[in-house]
Motif scaffolding. Structure first.
Motif, PDB file in Angstrom:
ATOM      1  N   GLY A  93       0.802  -1.228   0.000  1.00  0.00           N
ATOM      2  CA  GLY A  93       0.000   0.000   0.000  1.00  0.00           C
ATOM      3  C   GLY A  93       0.826   1.265   0.000  1.00  0.00           C
ATOM      4  N   GLN A  94       2.026   1.209   0.575  1.00  0.00           N
ATOM      5  CA  GLN A  94       2.809   2.429   0.775  1.00  0.00           C
ATOM      6  C   GLN A  94       4.108   2.475  -0.013  1.00  0.00           C
ATOM      7  OE1 GLN A  94       1.326   4.833   2.530  1.00  0.00           O
ATOM      8  NE2 GLN A  94      -0.347   3.359   2.797  1.00  0.00           N
ATOM      9  N   GLY A  95       4.597   1.293  -0.435  1.00  0.00           N
ATOM     10  CA  GLY A  95       5.911   1.267  -1.095  1.00  0.00           C
ATOM     11  C   GLY A  95       5.811   1.609  -2.573  1.00  0.00           C
ATOM     12  N   SER A  96       6.893   2.193  -3.095  1.00  0.00           N
ATOM     13  CA  SER A  96       6.947   2.475  -4.544  1.00  0.00           C
ATOM     14  C   SER A  96       7.362   1.204  -5.283  1.00  0.00           C
ATOM     15  CB  SER A  96       8.012   3.548  -4.794  1.00  0.00           C
ATOM     16  OG  SER A  96       9.273   3.022  -4.361  1.00  0.00           O
ATOM     17  N   ASP A  97       7.324   1.241  -6.608  1.00  0.00           N
ATOM     18  CA  ASP A  97       7.715   0.045  -7.380  1.00  0.00           C
ATOM     19  C   ASP A  97       9.162  -0.318  -7.107  1.00  0.00           C
ATOM     20  OD1 ASP A  97       5.636   0.976 -10.237  1.00  0.00           O
ATOM     21  OD2 ASP A  97       5.176   0.033  -8.301  1.00  0.00           O
ATOM     22  N   LEU A 153     -14.333  -4.106  -1.437  1.00  0.00           N
ATOM     23  CA  LEU A 153     -14.210  -2.630  -1.487  1.00  0.00           C
ATOM     24  C   LEU A 153     -12.759  -2.208  -1.234  1.00  0.00           C
ATOM     25  CD1 LEU A 153     -17.445  -1.627   0.505  1.00  0.00           C
ATOM     26  CD2 LEU A 153     -16.994  -1.207  -1.931  1.00  0.00           C
ATOM     27  N   TYR A 154     -12.081  -2.901  -0.311  1.00  0.00           N
ATOM     28  CA  TYR A 154     -10.686  -2.559  -0.018  1.00  0.00           C
ATOM     29  C   TYR A 154      -9.805  -2.851  -1.232  1.00  0.00           C
ATOM     30  CZ  TYR A 154      -5.947  -2.568   1.617  1.00  0.00           C
ATOM     31  OH  TYR A 154      -4.596  -2.313   1.724  1.00  0.00           O
ATOM     32  N   ASP A 155      -9.966  -4.036  -1.814  1.00  0.00           N
ATOM     33  CA  ASP A 155      -9.133  -4.403  -2.976  1.00  0.00           C
ATOM     34  C   ASP A 155      -9.325  -3.389  -4.109  1.00  0.00           C
ATOM     35  OD1 ASP A 155      -9.521  -8.032  -2.528  1.00  0.00           O
ATOM     36  OD2 ASP A 155      -8.238  -6.537  -1.534  1.00  0.00           O
ATOM     37  N   GLN A 156     -10.561  -2.951  -4.287  1.00  0.00           N
ATOM     38  CA  GLN A 156     -10.851  -1.959  -5.334  1.00  0.00           C
ATOM     39  C   GLN A 156     -10.180  -0.625  -4.987  1.00  0.00           C
ATOM     40  OE1 GLN A 156     -12.446  -2.442  -8.325  1.00  0.00           O
ATOM     41  NE2 GLN A 156     -11.555  -0.415  -8.649  1.00  0.00           N
ATOM     42  N   LEU A 157     -10.253  -0.256  -3.698  1.00  0.00           N
ATOM     43  CA  LEU A 157      -9.674   1.038  -3.279  1.00  0.00           C
ATOM     44  C   LEU A 157      -8.171   1.059  -3.511  1.00  0.00           C
ATOM     45  CD1 LEU A 157     -10.015   3.812  -1.852  1.00  0.00           C
ATOM     46  CD2 LEU A 157      -9.505   2.635   0.310  1.00  0.00           C
ATOM     47  N   ILE A 158      -7.496  -0.030  -3.127  1.00  0.00           N
ATOM     48  CA  ILE A 158      -6.030  -0.081  -3.288  1.00  0.00           C
ATOM     49  C   ILE A 158      -5.664   0.046  -4.765  1.00  0.00           C
ATOM     50  CG2 ILE A 158      -4.149  -1.817  -3.290  1.00  0.00           C
ATOM     51  CD1 ILE A 158      -4.195  -0.152  -0.808  1.00  0.00           C
ATOM     52  N   LEU A 159      -6.458  -0.597  -5.613  1.00  0.00           N
ATOM     53  CA  LEU A 159      -6.221  -0.505  -7.059  1.00  0.00           C
ATOM     54  C   LEU A 159      -6.403   0.947  -7.508  1.00  0.00           C
ATOM     55  CD1 LEU A 159      -5.651  -3.040  -8.770  1.00  0.00           C
ATOM     56  CD2 LEU A 159      -7.995  -2.896  -9.620  1.00  0.00           C
ATOM     57  N   ASP A 160      -7.497   1.555  -7.107  1.00  0.00           N
ATOM     58  CA  ASP A 160      -7.801   2.943  -7.502  1.00  0.00           C
ATOM     59  C   ASP A 160      -6.703   3.894  -7.042  1.00  0.00           C
ATOM     60  OD1 ASP A 160     -10.141   2.025  -8.528  1.00  0.00           O
ATOM     61  OD2 ASP A 160     -11.426   2.761  -6.892  1.00  0.00           O
ATOM     62  N   VAL A 161      -6.262   3.707  -5.788  1.00  0.00           N
ATOM     63  CA  VAL A 161      -5.275   4.643  -5.232  1.00  0.00           C
ATOM     64  C   VAL A 161      -3.906   4.404  -5.866  1.00  0.00           C
ATOM     65  CG1 VAL A 161      -4.012   5.293  -3.140  1.00  0.00           C
ATOM     66  CG2 VAL A 161      -6.479   4.928  -3.030  1.00  0.00           C
TER      67      VAL A 161
END
Ligand SMILES: CCCCCCCCCCCC(=O)SCCNC(=O)CCNC(=O)[C@H](O)C(C)(C)COP(=O)(O)OP(=O)(O)OC[C@H]1O[C@@H](n2cnc3c(N)ncnc32)[C@H](O)[C@@H]1OP(=O)(O)O
Ligand SMILES: Cc1cc2nc3c(=O)[nH]c(=O)nc-3n(C[C@H](O)[C@H](O)[C@H](O)COP(=O)(O)OP(=O)(O)OC[C@H]3O[C@@H](n4cnc5c(N)ncnc54)[C@H](O)[C@@H]3O)c2cc1C
Length: 642
Positions: free
Chosen positions: A106-110, A344-352
């Motif tokens: 959730g927080q790390g860059s590629d 909803l969480y999985d969708q949110l992480i994708l969106d963000v």
């Protein structure tokens, strides 16, 4: 009593697919064939060090056998294997899978994925999530650990300014993890930019000794989770590279320029993830305790009803059904809510992460704040009722129910203390009512649209939907009443903070009712979508128990005696019609004896023989006369004879 439905098909409903349900059965069967994956002896007979050692032993054994049992990349299969082998009391990787890896995602860059995610997934490193401090847990704005940027060396200096800033509680921090996601205040040129997540190595990867500038250890025994090492962590001007700020959302350039995140709370994703998964995890714990209590209640005979020749099964007492069956309904309802919040969480992480779209954060934060609070509290209530329903043997660790309770009830505190999170949802409800009062109902989120609906005339409810409407109106009224109470104080000149605190109990009541309405509507929606008629029929019985129990439990319309009687009569007849299916509804969770770890809940039903064998294996029974008797008791009694 034979069930009116197929438990394998119900298992597919509970776990989301026939495939996963059957894979769970295969995984349990595989584990049953590998003794080194089993508890070497009953966990209740172990002291804390033995328990932590046992969990670590099993974890290493599980890691060895894992590729032969599951697809290592299949999250659900891994989750079941861990639950089956490791149980619920905590282990070195408990927070690695639940928070460390999700926090990194959730927080790390590629680039940071490249550096740490693969290593974490291969378990080359073990991590935890270190946010809470000795002095602060709920109020994140007041966390004290600092991460000061030094542009001359392009490093952050992590420091624990005083004892209250010690990290305290993080799971698997004390002795197991050699890395942590540490939440610390980012300081650039004396400007405090608030809590940010940093990747910090705690221990040497070869020796596992704490690194220079790190103080770390175990916080001691807890109410439960004693197979895990919740820990403390302090820093003495500990330096980490600029690249250790997890910078997918917020960034610091080499010269110290700060690039702020798209949303102030986007750094909270690890917490939102756990909260999104808690409804499911808690439902399993509730179902664990219920299957133990209902299996035992189907075996235990005590007292007589009309047949005076044979004692009756305690499951036939109406009070026993009233004690247990509403919780069976809740366990199913929580499972269905869990499907929603995880989606909803999985969708949110994708969106963000993919699109920088944070628009779904507020709704999910509000929903999961209320849900984790109501679900954990009601799960605790249900587990306690399950324990009490088993009488004395429920109080024995042989039932394992008190351990299940200790683990579950921790959820009222972790991931945001319930009262604090109910007030978070209340912020959302008050804002929604204010939107309506300002003529902006169109801006309401889907979960709160009902707050704008006109009051329905209280007609005599005939069908289920009428009863749900009653509950909906009750919830709506509470949100309006609490909001107007708060606004009246503000309009009267009271500051918003003081007015908020003076209305807090009413506001949390509104949050609970709103959440219980969401649970009820989600339950009904899911059951109505089930095609298998046999499954749908028995789940409708559960829905009827649930709706009527909720109405009674929330004290709705107690003034309307005839309505009250009809609700009670429906509830009691639903309990009766559920009796033949109660055990099969719980068998459908397909927990193995290994996973239940309960002498009372064993599938073979030989409770008394199993209890006697279990008691005889207690360490106290190794010798007929304890050394303490020889050393203290016998001299005392001899002396008394002089
Ligand atoms: C079962 C087996 C398991 C087994 C496994 C067991 C695992 C155990 C794991 C446990 C791990 C932990 O406990 S980890 C540590 C958990 N700790 C916590 O959860 C800390 C709880 N405290 C917090 O999250 C924060 O302090 C808050 C949200 C309560 C308050 O934060 P704040 O910054 O003061 O925000 P506040 O002023 O109240 O609100 C400002 C605005 O931000 C919004 N906001 C606040 N947070 C968020 C958010 N996350 N996402 C979106 N929006 C947010 C608010 O709605 C509000 O919007 P508006 O109203 O202005 O529009
Ligand atoms: C089993 C377990 C595992 C945990 N694992 C982790 C982990 O892995 N990582 C981690 O970082 N943390 C972890 N925690 C810590 C946990 O997140 C905190 O305990 C929790 O956030 C509550 O904070 P606190 O304990 O400081 O209580 P406080 O914040 O001190 O709250 C104490 C009480 O004060 C009241 N209160 C506080 N604030 C308010 C308010 N605004 N309004 C009304 N009442 C209020 C509430 O009654 C609350 O219960 C864990 C805790 C437990 C029990």
């Amino acid at each position: 009593m034979t069930a009116t439905f197929d438990t394998d098909r119900m298992a597919a409903v509970i776990y989301g697919s026939e495939k996963l349900a059957s894979r769970r059965r295969e995984i349990s069967a595989a584990v049953s064939r590998i003794p080194e994956l089993h508890d070497s002896r009953p966990l209740p007979f172990m002291d804390r060090l033995e328990k932590v050692t046992e969990m670590t032993r099993k974890l290493a054994a599980l890691n060895k056998h894992l590729p032969d049992i599951i697809d290592p990349n299949d999250y659900e299969e891994g989750l079941h294997l861990y639950h089956e082998v490791m149980g619920m009391e905590g282990h070195p990787l408990a927070l690695h899978e639940v928070m460390f890896i999700p926090g990194l995602i959730g927080q790390g860059s590629d680039e940071q994925y490249e550096k740490w995610l693969g290593r974490a997934r291969r378990r080359e490193i073990i991590g935890c999530y270190a946010q809470t401090e000795l002095g602060h847990g709920s109020n994140l704005r007041s966390l004290e650990t600092t991460a000061s940027y030094d542009p001359s060396t392009r490093e952050f200096i992590i420091h624990t300014p005083q004892i209250t800033a010690l990290k305290w509680w993080p799971g698997a921090l004390g002795k197991s993890s050699n890395y942590a996601i540490v939440v610390a205040n980012l300081i650039i040129r004396d400007r405090n930019l608030g809590p940010h997540p940093f990747m910090v190595q705690l221990r040497d990867e070869e020796t596992h000794r704490p690194l220079q500038g790190i103080t770390v250890g175990d916080i001691g025994p807890k109410m439960a989770f004693n197979g895990g090492d919740n820990g403390f962590l302090g820093f003495d001007n500990y330096r980490i590279p600029l690249g250790n700020l997890l910078n997918r959302h917020a960034r610091v350039e080499e010269d110290g320029i700060y690039v702020k995140p798209p949303h102030a709370k986007v750094g909270h994703s690890a917490m939102i993830r756990v909260r999104s998964h808690m409804a499911t995890g808690q439902a399993w714990l509730l179902a664990h305790s219920l299957i133990i209590a209902v299996r035992y209640s189907a075996v235990r005979r005590q007292g007589f009803l009309e047949d005076k020749t044979r004692e009756v099964k305690i499951l036939d007492y109406q009070t026993q059904q009233y004690r247990l069956f509403p919780s069976i309904a809740r366990a199913y309802a929580f499972i269905f809510c869990g499907f929603e919040t995880i989606r909803l969480y999985d969708q949110l992480i994708l969106d963000v992460n993919k699109h920088g779209n944070t628009s779904g954060m507020a709704d999910l934060h509000a929903l999961t704040s209320g849900l984790k609070s109501v679900v954990t509290y009601q799960t605790g209530e249900g587990i306690e009722q399950a324990r009490m329903a088993c009488g004395g043997h429920g109080y024995s660790m042989a039932s394992y129910i008190s351990e299940i309770y200790g683990v579950a009830i921790g959820g009222c505190t972790y991931e945001g203390e319930n009262m604090v999170m109910l007030l978070q949802l209340a912020r959302y409800l008050v804002k929604s009512v204010e939107l309506i009062k300002n003529g902006k109902s169109k801006e309401l989120g889907p979960m709160v649209a009902y707050l704008a609906e006109p009051d329905t005339q209280e007609k005599t409810p005939l069908e289920l939907k009428d009863y749900v409407k009653l509950f909906q109106m009750m919830s709506k009224r509470q949100s309006w009443k609490a909001t107007e109470r708060y606004l009246k104080l503000v309009e009267g000149g009271v500051s918003r903070d003081v007015a908020w605190n003076k209305t807090a109990v009413e506001l949390t009541r509104a949050s609970r009712l709103h959440t219980r309405l969401y649970i009820m509507e989600t339950f009904i929606r899911r059951v109505s979508s089930i095609e298998d008629m046999n499954l749908r029929m028995v789940l409708r019985d559960l829905v009827n128990v649930h709706v009527n129990y909720e109405l009674l439990d929330c004290g709705i319309y107690l003034h309307d005696v005839s309505l009250l009687d009809s609700i009670k009569n429906q509830l009691y007849s639903s309990l009766h019609s559920l009796r033949p299916n109660a055990l099969s509804l719980l068998d459908s969770f397909q927990f193995s004896d290994i996973q239940l770890r309960s002498v009372l809940g064993r599938r073979d039903g030989h409770v008394y023989e199993n209890l006697f064998e279990w008691a005889k294996s207690s360490p106290l029974n190794v010798s007929d006369v304890l050394p303490s008797v020889d050393r203290y008791l016998r001299p005392m009694m001899e002396k008394a004879k002089l």
